[in-house]
Write a protein that holds these residues in place. Sequence first.
Motif, PDB file in Angstrom:
ATOM      1  N   TYR A 214      11.795  13.366  15.610  1.00 31.88           N
ATOM      2  CA  TYR A 214      10.862  12.258  15.786  1.00 31.88           C
ATOM      3  C   TYR A 214       9.841  12.276  14.656  1.00 31.88           C
ATOM      4  CZ  TYR A 214       7.248   9.237  17.832  1.00 31.88           C
ATOM      5  OH  TYR A 214       6.330   8.237  18.048  1.00 31.88           O
ATOM      6  N   ARG A 215       9.704  11.161  13.992  1.00 36.49           N
ATOM      7  CA  ARG A 215       8.648  11.031  12.983  1.00 36.49           C
ATOM      8  C   ARG A 215       8.197   9.584  12.932  1.00 36.49           C
ATOM      9  NH1 ARG A 215      10.587  13.842   7.947  1.00 36.49           N
ATOM     10  NH2 ARG A 215      11.542  15.208   9.514  1.00 36.49           N
ATOM     11  N   ASN A 216       6.911   9.414  12.868  1.00 42.43           N
ATOM     12  CA  ASN A 216       6.330   8.072  12.862  1.00 42.43           C
ATOM     13  C   ASN A 216       5.055   8.109  12.035  1.00 42.43           C
ATOM     14  OD1 ASN A 216       5.517   5.470  13.323  1.00 42.43           O
ATOM     15  ND2 ASN A 216       5.409   5.645  15.550  1.00 42.43           N
ATOM     16  N   ALA A 217       5.164   7.674  10.801  1.00 41.18           N
ATOM     17  CA  ALA A 217       4.007   7.609   9.903  1.00 41.18           C
ATOM     18  C   ALA A 217       3.529   6.163   9.846  1.00 41.18           C
ATOM     19  CB  ALA A 217       4.372   8.104   8.516  1.00 41.18           C
ATOM     20  N   ILE A 218       2.325   5.936  10.311  1.00 45.77           N
ATOM     21  CA  ILE A 218       1.739   4.597  10.304  1.00 45.77           C
ATOM     22  C   ILE A 218       0.810   4.480   9.099  1.00 45.77           C
ATOM     23  CG2 ILE A 218       0.278   2.967  11.535  1.00 45.77           C
ATOM     24  CD1 ILE A 218       1.264   4.167  14.128  1.00 45.77           C
ATOM     25  N   ILE A 219       1.173   3.611   8.177  1.00 41.82           N
ATOM     26  CA  ILE A 219       0.380   3.403   6.961  1.00 41.82           C
ATOM     27  C   ILE A 219      -0.586   2.258   7.214  1.00 41.82           C
ATOM     28  CG2 ILE A 219       0.435   2.964   4.491  1.00 41.82           C
ATOM     29  CD1 ILE A 219       1.842   5.551   5.389  1.00 41.82           C
ATOM     30  N   VAL A 220      -1.869   2.569   7.232  1.00 40.00           N
ATOM     31  CA  VAL A 220      -2.913   1.574   7.513  1.00 40.00           C
ATOM     32  C   VAL A 220      -3.498   1.082   6.193  1.00 40.00           C
ATOM     33  CG1 VAL A 220      -5.131   1.160   8.640  1.00 40.00           C
ATOM     34  CG2 VAL A 220      -3.438   2.658   9.721  1.00 40.00           C
ATOM     35  N   GLU A 221      -3.341  -0.193   5.919  1.00 37.70           N
ATOM     36  CA  GLU A 221      -3.868  -0.763   4.679  1.00 37.70           C
ATOM     37  C   GLU A 221      -5.234  -1.415   4.880  1.00 37.70           C
ATOM     38  OE1 GLU A 221      -1.028  -3.235   2.749  1.00 37.70           O
ATOM     39  OE2 GLU A 221       0.427  -1.609   2.470  1.00 37.70           O
ATOM     40  N   GLU A 222      -5.538  -1.801   6.110  1.00 41.62           N
ATOM     41  CA  GLU A 222      -6.837  -2.417   6.373  1.00 41.62           C
ATOM     42  C   GLU A 222      -7.901  -1.342   6.588  1.00 41.62           C
ATOM     43  OE1 GLU A 222      -4.003  -2.624   8.219  1.00 41.62           O
ATOM     44  OE2 GLU A 222      -4.455  -3.476  10.203  1.00 41.62           O
ATOM     45  N   GLU A 223      -9.109  -1.773   6.893  1.00 44.84           N
ATOM     46  CA  GLU A 223     -10.224  -0.840   7.085  1.00 44.84           C
ATOM     47  C   GLU A 223      -9.983   0.039   8.305  1.00 44.84           C
ATOM     48  OE1 GLU A 223     -15.091  -0.959   7.808  1.00 44.84           O
ATOM     49  OE2 GLU A 223     -13.931  -2.818   7.586  1.00 44.84           O
ATOM     50  N   PHE A 224     -10.317   1.325   8.184  1.00 45.63           N
ATOM     51  CA  PHE A 224     -10.213   2.253   9.310  1.00 45.63           C
ATOM     52  C   PHE A 224     -11.367   1.986  10.278  1.00 45.63           C
ATOM     53  CE2 PHE A 224      -8.356   5.626   6.194  1.00 45.63           C
ATOM     54  CZ  PHE A 224      -7.124   4.978   6.225  1.00 45.63           C
ATOM     55  N   THR A 225     -11.061   1.548  11.498  1.00 45.23           N
ATOM     56  CA  THR A 225     -12.106   1.265  12.481  1.00 45.23           C
ATOM     57  C   THR A 225     -11.719   1.832  13.842  1.00 45.23           C
ATOM     58  OG1 THR A 225     -11.144  -0.850  13.189  1.00 45.23           O
ATOM     59  CG2 THR A 225     -12.677  -0.910  11.310  1.00 45.23           C
ATOM     60  N   VAL A 226     -12.721   1.980  14.709  1.00 43.39           N
ATOM     61  CA  VAL A 226     -12.488   2.442  16.076  1.00 43.39           C
ATOM     62  C   VAL A 226     -11.598   1.449  16.821  1.00 43.39           C
ATOM     63  CG1 VAL A 226     -13.599   2.925  18.299  1.00 43.39           C
ATOM     64  CG2 VAL A 226     -14.641   3.758  16.179  1.00 43.39           C
ATOM     65  N   GLU A 227     -11.868   0.160  16.651  1.00 44.50           N
ATOM     66  CA  GLU A 227     -11.079  -0.858  17.347  1.00 44.50           C
ATOM     67  C   GLU A 227      -9.619  -0.831  16.925  1.00 44.50           C
ATOM     68  OE1 GLU A 227     -11.942  -2.759  19.933  1.00 44.50           O
ATOM     69  OE2 GLU A 227     -13.789  -1.572  19.852  1.00 44.50           O
ATOM     70  N   LEU A 228      -9.379  -0.604  15.639  1.00 45.49           N
ATOM     71  CA  LEU A 228      -7.993  -0.509  15.172  1.00 45.49           C
ATOM     72  C   LEU A 228      -7.314   0.711  15.778  1.00 45.49           C
ATOM     73  CD1 LEU A 228      -5.682  -1.516  13.424  1.00 45.49           C
ATOM     74  CD2 LEU A 228      -6.653  -0.247  11.492  1.00 45.49           C
ATOM     75  N   GLY A 229      -8.046   1.818  15.887  1.00 47.64           N
ATOM     76  CA  GLY A 229      -7.492   3.014  16.527  1.00 47.64           C
ATOM     77  C   GLY A 229      -7.090   2.757  17.967  1.00 47.64           C
TER      78      GLY A 229
END
Length: 336
Positions: A214-229
């Motif tokens: 199992y591997r799942n790398a999520i690449i986040v291009e937008e701003e790192f925010t609590v709501e996004l988490g």
Amino acid sequence: MKKRITIKDIAKELNVHHSTVSRALRNDPKVNEKTRNLILEYARHHGYQTNMNAVQLRGNTNNTIALIVPNINHSFFSDIISHLTNLAYEKGYVISVFQTNEKYLQEKEIINTIIRHNFAGVIVSIAKDTTNSDHFSELKKFGIPMVFFDRVCEDLKVPKVLVNNYEVTFEATEYLINKGYDRIVHVTGTNNINVFRNRQNGYSDALTKNNVTYRNAIIVEEEFTVELGKKLFYDLWESSMKPNAFISSSVHLATGILLQARQMGINIPHNLGIITFGNQLSFEIQQPQITFIDQPEHEIAELSFELLENMMNQQIESNHDIVREVKAKIIFRESC
């Protein structure tokens, strides 16, 4: 090193008076349009930059250092700013802080400002969408020394201060595997930045070494925010293959993951393990307390300042490709 072209140089080449050049560069309407356009085109073609020190009659001595960071709100960078400001004060320098807001174009404009004001030196961590280093090369042309820290342009031969992101992410992933977590999600930033790419490689290699499929790398291009988490966790928990652990490159994303998990009644660490890069004061009172990767900001600041000061004092050549690596470490708490 490229010689800074002056108003007198332009005047000599175009056979006009230097006062005419000065007025044309300020778009003074007293200069006829044809002459003004000729001067402006020549200045652009030859890389003319206004020396604000000369304009403001500050003389030749400059003790101002530019510090460029992607985001002041990030605790890692705000700590770096605090440490460097204190170091500079002790040594008789002044720090001017510039924030790129993770924007390449804003970063380019900041570099142009630094050249115009003829700063003594630059310490920089690049924006998330920076993929071209040409604007930083301009600093070298004008003899302004520069040191990269954390996020760097790897193609430029200048001093760099790095964190052992590959090794510490490998260690964090392997720790989770040994604790029994076998569906580990890695949430990180874009691969064009060395920091996030190295973390991704550490995560992937640890899974391969331990035969975890199992591997799942999520690449986040937008701003790192609590709501996004929160959103990322909710979507993943609703999927057919629920994760049972997270490694986050962002303390804001990790906080969102923790809050959403608690809202959904998920037991941490029994059903979900969390490790994040970075710490914040709220972690001390949150239950459970989050295991985090501590990056030695004070050491990063000291090494960056020392390298830059040595360059400004000509003890290190501007094209000397020195690399200093500091060691981040995992602070084990209750979340895994």
